[in-house]
Scaffold this motif. Structure first.
Motif, PDB file in Angstrom:
ATOM      1  N   THR A   1      12.104  64.094  23.042  1.00 34.55           N
ATOM      2  CA  THR A   1      13.851  64.041  23.013  1.00 34.55           C
ATOM      3  C   THR A   1      14.587  64.931  23.926  1.00 34.55           C
ATOM      4  OG1 THR A   1      12.933  63.989  20.509  1.00 34.55           O
ATOM      5  CG2 THR A   1      15.773  65.764  20.883  1.00 34.55           C
ATOM      6  N   ALA A   2      13.222  65.992  24.238  1.00 35.40           N
ATOM      7  CA  ALA A   2      14.283  66.764  25.420  1.00 35.40           C
ATOM      8  C   ALA A   2      14.523  65.614  26.751  1.00 35.40           C
ATOM      9  CB  ALA A   2      13.331  68.208  25.865  1.00 35.40           C
ATOM     10  N   LYS A   3      13.600  65.000  27.664  1.00 31.45           N
ATOM     11  CA  LYS A   3      13.488  63.756  27.922  1.00 31.45           C
ATOM     12  C   LYS A   3      14.564  62.668  27.406  1.00 31.45           C
ATOM     13  CE  LYS A   3      11.912  62.680  31.670  1.00 31.45           C
ATOM     14  NZ  LYS A   3      12.484  63.076  32.855  1.00 31.45           N
ATOM     15  N   ILE A   4      14.546  62.674  26.257  1.00 31.22           N
ATOM     16  CA  ILE A   4      15.906  61.975  26.740  1.00 31.22           C
ATOM     17  C   ILE A   4      16.992  62.023  26.945  1.00 31.22           C
ATOM     18  CG2 ILE A   4      16.906  60.661  24.445  1.00 31.22           C
ATOM     19  CD1 ILE A   4      14.233  59.877  22.575  1.00 31.22           C
ATOM     20  N   LEU A   5      17.338  63.338  26.303  1.00 34.54           N
ATOM     21  CA  LEU A   5      18.188  64.311  26.944  1.00 34.54           C
ATOM     22  C   LEU A   5      18.818  64.061  28.031  1.00 34.54           C
ATOM     23  CD1 LEU A   5      18.053  65.823  23.572  1.00 34.54           C
ATOM     24  CD2 LEU A   5      19.508  64.294  23.653  1.00 34.54           C
ATOM     25  N   ASN A   6      17.365  64.895  29.280  1.00 32.51           N
ATOM     26  CA  ASN A   6      17.601  65.053  29.645  1.00 32.51           C
ATOM     27  C   ASN A   6      16.354  64.073  30.941  1.00 32.51           C
ATOM     28  OD1 ASN A   6      18.427  67.513  29.674  1.00 32.51           O
ATOM     29  ND2 ASN A   6      16.972  67.698  28.434  1.00 32.51           N
ATOM     30  N   PRO A   7      16.946  63.010  31.376  1.00 35.60           N
ATOM     31  CA  PRO A   7      16.680  61.527  31.995  1.00 35.60           C
ATOM     32  C   PRO A   7      16.033  62.204  33.506  1.00 35.60           C
ATOM     33  CG  PRO A   7      18.202  60.725  31.526  1.00 35.60           C
ATOM     34  CD  PRO A   7      18.185  62.278  30.635  1.00 35.60           C
ATOM     35  N   GLU A   8      16.808  63.129  34.269  1.00 40.44           N
ATOM     36  CA  GLU A   8      16.713  63.293  35.204  1.00 40.44           C
ATOM     37  C   GLU A   8      15.751  64.371  35.727  1.00 40.44           C
ATOM     38  OE1 GLU A   8      19.523  66.011  33.472  1.00 40.44           O
ATOM     39  OE2 GLU A   8      19.136  63.921  33.459  1.00 40.44           O
ATOM     40  N   ARG A   9      15.239  65.006  34.733  1.00 43.60           N
ATOM     41  CA  ARG A   9      14.663  66.501  34.508  1.00 43.60           C
ATOM     42  C   ARG A   9      13.301  66.602  34.396  1.00 43.60           C
ATOM     43  NH1 ARG A   9      19.760  68.022  32.520  1.00 43.60           N
ATOM     44  NH2 ARG A   9      20.791  70.023  34.401  1.00 43.60           N
ATOM     45  N   VAL A  10      12.305  67.356  35.000  1.00 44.25           N
ATOM     46  CA  VAL A  10      10.946  67.205  34.728  1.00 44.25           C
ATOM     47  C   VAL A  10      10.687  67.330  33.510  1.00 44.25           C
ATOM     48  CG1 VAL A  10       8.708  68.058  35.909  1.00 44.25           C
ATOM     49  CG2 VAL A  10       9.982  67.515  36.914  1.00 44.25           C
TER      50      VAL A  10
END
Length: 133
Positions: free
Chosen positions: A81-90
């Motif tokens: 979920t965190a990656k979906i919300l922040n695709p540019e972050r690791v």
């Protein structure tokens, strides 16, 4: 969504002279990282976390963070979920085998017995699911 998984590296012995809290704080600054920890994490992990909460609260914190790296101390679907919300972050998960300890399957009759729901009334429960693959 499937998070990329790095190969498990051989664990080097931890230098006993390190103060782990200080080392974690140093790395958070060096890598512009934030640690999100679920309520069920051990207090040692919560002590170094920037945000502590349930799945929804941590997703909201992930959406607001300006950090380059998000370390998610929870189960993998929360990190997804965190990656979906922040695709540019690791987004990293320290333990890919992490589990929600309170989660288990409960037979329908046992739910009614514990909840005191009369027959014919709908059962209610909270669920957590992984992002679609």
């Amino acid at each position: 969504m499937k998070l990329p998984v790095l190969p498990v590296l051989a664990r080097a012995p931890i230098d006993p002279s390190l103060v782990l809290d200080d080392e974690i704080a140093r790395l958070k600054i060096e890598r512009n990282a934030v640690i999100l920890a679920h309520y069920y994490q051990d207090s040692d992990i919560q002590d170094v976390a920037d945000f502590i909460g349930d799945s929804l609260q941590l997703s909201q914190a992930a959406a607001k963070t300006k950090a380059d790296v998000i370390c998610f101390a929870g189960v993998h679907f929360m990190a997804e979920t965190a990656k979906i919300l922040n695709p540019e972050r690791v987004v990293v998960v320290p333990d890919m085998d992490g589990r929600v300890l309170a989660r288990r399957r409960v037979p329908r009759g046992e739910v009614r017995e514990v909840a005191g729901a009369p027959p014919g009334r709908g059962d209610r429960s909270a669920t957590s699911t992984a992002a679609p693959r």
